[in-house]
Write a protein that holds these residues in place. Structure first.
Motif, PDB file in Angstrom:
ATOM      1  N   PRO A   1      43.794  32.630  51.716  1.00 31.50           N
ATOM      2  CA  PRO A   1      44.405  33.788  52.267  1.00 31.50           C
ATOM      3  C   PRO A   1      44.948  34.553  51.105  1.00 31.50           C
ATOM      4  O   PRO A   1      45.040  35.873  51.280  1.00 31.50           O
ATOM      5  CB  PRO A   1      45.390  33.282  53.244  1.00 31.50           C
ATOM      6  N   ALA A   2      45.696  34.304  50.423  1.00 25.98           N
ATOM      7  CA  ALA A   2      46.411  34.882  49.152  1.00 25.98           C
ATOM      8  C   ALA A   2      45.243  35.793  48.245  1.00 25.98           C
ATOM      9  O   ALA A   2      45.479  36.893  47.955  1.00 25.98           O
ATOM     10  CB  ALA A   2      47.169  34.059  48.236  1.00 25.98           C
TER      11      ALA A   2
ATOM     12  N   TRP B   1      43.710  38.346  50.148  1.00 28.53           N
ATOM     13  CA  TRP B   1      44.535  39.677  50.465  1.00 28.53           C
ATOM     14  C   TRP B   1      44.290  40.562  49.311  1.00 28.53           C
ATOM     15  O   TRP B   1      44.436  41.523  49.223  1.00 28.53           O
ATOM     16  CB  TRP B   1      46.099  39.209  50.698  1.00 28.53           C
TER      17      TRP B   1
ATOM     18  N   ARG C   1      42.511  44.359  48.898  1.00 27.44           N
ATOM     19  CA  ARG C   1      43.371  45.369  48.245  1.00 27.44           C
ATOM     20  C   ARG C   1      42.619  46.165  47.154  1.00 27.44           C
ATOM     21  O   ARG C   1      42.530  47.457  47.260  1.00 27.44           O
ATOM     22  CB  ARG C   1      44.830  45.137  47.715  1.00 27.44           C
TER      23      ARG C   1
END
Length: 170
Positions: free
Chosen positions: A154-155, A158, A162
């Protein structure tokens, strides 16, 4: 309409974003962490990037690019030449066979798909290292690396979202 040199340079730079970010993740993965036993189970951040870009921008992350990034990772880590290249091409191929489903799914389903791919990567990596060492190796390090990579998904996703929104849309 003819593009100026600056517009072509800008477009080329933006199109290199997936490659550049993936190489950056290779380098981040090489940073030594002062924790005993961390190196064999360090998260495979490169697989996350290949997975993401193969779903969302397969025109910019092709199998050949995945192969080159894998070779670069093999050279930088000092591991057997071709193992990471094989694993990353395998990730790319798996995503391309299921791209339509993954692209239309929710983030949770994409994460679940990555978890399945990562378990396959762990198995192939374990088998490859056993074959190269001609001995039976424990499966635990490969499994823990897969689990840690799944937890990091998930990190890292993300961050990739971006980058995708900032450089590759519009």
């Amino acid at each position: 309409m003819t593009l100026t040199i600056w517009q072509r340079l800008d477009k080329t730079g933006r199109n290199l974003a997936p490659f550049a970010v993936t190489v950056m993740l290779v380098l981040i993965g090489l940073v030594p962490v002062p924790m005993p036993g961390y190196a064999p189970v360090a998260p495979y951040l490169t697989a996350i990037a290949i997975y993401y870009w193969a779903i969302h921008r397969p025109d910019l992350m092709r199998p050949g690019t995945s192969f080159l990034i894998g070779l670069l990772q093999d050279l930088l880590t000092g591991g057997p030449l071709g193992v990471n290249a094989l694993l990353l091409v395998m990730v790319h191929w798996t995503v391309m066979t299921q791209r339509r489903v993954l692209q239309a799914s929710t983030f949770t389903m994409m994460w679940l798909g990555f978890a399945l791919v990562m378990l396959g990567v762990a198995c192939v990596q374990w088998l490859a290292f056993m074959a190269l060492n001609a001995t039976v190796l424990p499966f635990n390090p490969a499994l823990f690396q897969a689990l840690l990579t799944m937890a990091c998904f998930p990190a890292v996703a993300w961050l990739l979202i971006r980058v995708h929104r900032a450089f590759l849309q519009g």
